[in-house]
Design an enzyme around this catalytic site. Structure first.
Site, PDB file in Angstrom:
ATOM      1  CB  CYS A 158       2.146  -3.488   5.134  1.00 55.79           C
ATOM      2  SG  CYS A 158       0.589  -4.149   5.747  1.00 55.79           S
TER       3      CYS A 158
ATOM      4  CG  HIS B 184      -0.223   0.010   2.534  1.00 59.13           C
ATOM      5  ND1 HIS B 184       0.307   1.144   3.104  1.00 59.13           N
ATOM      6  CD2 HIS B 184       0.034  -0.999   3.413  1.00 59.13           C
ATOM      7  CE1 HIS B 184       0.845   0.849   4.266  1.00 59.13           C
ATOM      8  NE2 HIS B 184       0.708  -0.461   4.480  1.00 59.13           N
TER       9      HIS B 184
END
Length: 405
Positions: A352, A334
């Site tokens: 992440c 992201h």
């Protein structure tokens, strides 16, 4: 940041259930008929197999009594031969069967489904040349318990080269071999592939099918689920009869090098770009190994409480952009503008793979469901049931996961 996943889209759990695929911005937190025969005589299962005038005889014949699902359907042309037979039910579908020599008898090979009404339509010819016709119906006993499978990918979709066929069952499967025998995957061009059983993260029985190597782009894949009437053990019967077709898109592969802090993205073997990224910091390392894109969402909220992170490491970020989900445990690719300056320099996330907003938007436009993202030089290889970690199991071990040996 490693987040709680969005629920994977539920794909058509059929039979009596129907769940619809959803995509939302969420917190990562029959009539029975007497047979018509050319002689006008009545045909029933109580007549002798060869006695009486030419007729088509259906067994089971009593439309009022419920039939055991363990019974076979037999269609017999007394004093003649059959030309066509169809035994079908709106839910389970059409039964398969075999013919005797001379086509005087048709016997079902597909198990009957519980709680279903079947219609029989049969045609043939008497030995004297006159037409024989028969329509009939019967219903089966309702099962005390039934099971269905939630399957991926969905019918008619185009997916990436790493997408397995995955089925998660809503009831425990005790006789895995009986169920697996009724599942079949075919591909054009043909591939070597195998089924393997596992427990999903929610504890349910799950079976995945994958090729030995990634699918080739353009491959047409068909899943056949002939589970109607299958006893999964303990009298728990299947109700599904489904054919699911999907195709394989371009080979979009991405490799994240944790040491170099880069992601290299390729399409059909040609490198498109190498992006600067920041992966998980010490104690929150990004999973090592190959993960498969599960979903794409333009914007989500990420709250560390949903994955059990509190205290000094806690965070609650709204409007996180260009989110590609890799695992149900919460691994995403992201945009992470708050980490500007770290991309390509420092691994500073909670698991992440973060990048600039521009790069994240570009990557979002390149990948689709089923595309592989492989992380190298990290720790703790992603589990096989954490999304589609299937590719982290060597081929010999994968095949041993089959219930058929």
């Amino acid at each position: 940041m490693r987040q709680r996943p969005m629920a994977r889209p539920v794909r058509r759990i059929v039979g009596p259930l129907a769940l619809v695929a959803s995509a939302a911005l969420v917190l990562a937190a029959c009539t029975s008929g007497g047979g018509k025969v050319d002689s006008g005589s009545k045909a029933s299962g109580s007549e002798g197999k060869n006695a009486g005038p030419p007729a088509i005889v259906v067994e089971p014949a009593d439309a009022n009594a419920k039939v055991s699902v363990g019974r076979k359907v037999t269609i017999r042309a007394r004093g003649g031969s059959l030309s066509s037979v169809e035994v079908s039910s709106p839910g389970p579908g059409v039964l398969s069967g075999t013919w005797s020599k001379g086509k005087s008898v048709w016997t079902s090979t597909t198990p009957l489904a519980p709680g279903a009404t079947y219609t029989v339509t049969a045609n043939g010819k008497a030995s004297g040349g006159s037409a024989l016709n028969k329509t009939a119906s019967f219903s089966t006993e309702a099962a005390k318990s039934t099971f269905v499978g939630e399957y991926y990918p969905d019918k008619g979709t185009k997916v990436g080269v790493a997408m397995p066929v995955s089925i998660t069952f809503n009831k425990p499967i005790s006789d895995k071999a009986a169920v697996e025998r009724k599942l079949k995957v075919t591909a054009s061009p043909a591939v070597e592939g195998a089924w393997s059983w596992m427990k999903d993260r929610n504890g349910k029985d799950r079976i995945d099918y994958r090729p030995q190597k990634y699918w080739k782009s353009g491959t047409a894949v068909t899943l056949r689920m002939d589970l109607a009437g299958v006893d999964a053990g303990g009298g728990v019967y299947g109700t599904q009869q489904r054919v699911v077709n999907f195709t394989i898109g371009d080979a979009v592969t991405s490799t994240v090098d944790v040491n170099r802090k880069t992601m290299t993205v390729a399409r059909n073997g040609r490198t498109l770009r190498t992006l600067k990224v920041s992966s998980g910091k010490k104690g929150f390392e990004t999973w090592n190994g190959t993960m498969v894109v599960l979903s794409k969402v333009p914007t989500i909220r990420m709250n560390s409480r949903t994955v059990g992170i509190f205290g000094a490491e806690a965070y609650n970020l709204g409007s996180v952009k260009w989110d590609i989900q890799l695992t149900p445990s919460g691994t995403y690719v992201h945009a992470a503008p708050w980490n500007a300056g770290k991309f390509g320099v420092v691994n500073g996330s909670h698991g992440c793979i973060g990048m600039s907003t521009g790069d994240a938007k570009w990557f979002f436009g390149q990948v689709n469901l089923g595309d592989p993202v492989t992380v190298v030089h990290s720790v703790d290889t992603v589990a096989v049931n954490n999304g589609y970690g299937d590719w982290n199991v060597d081929w010999a071990t994968w095949k041993k996961g089959s219930a058929l040996g």
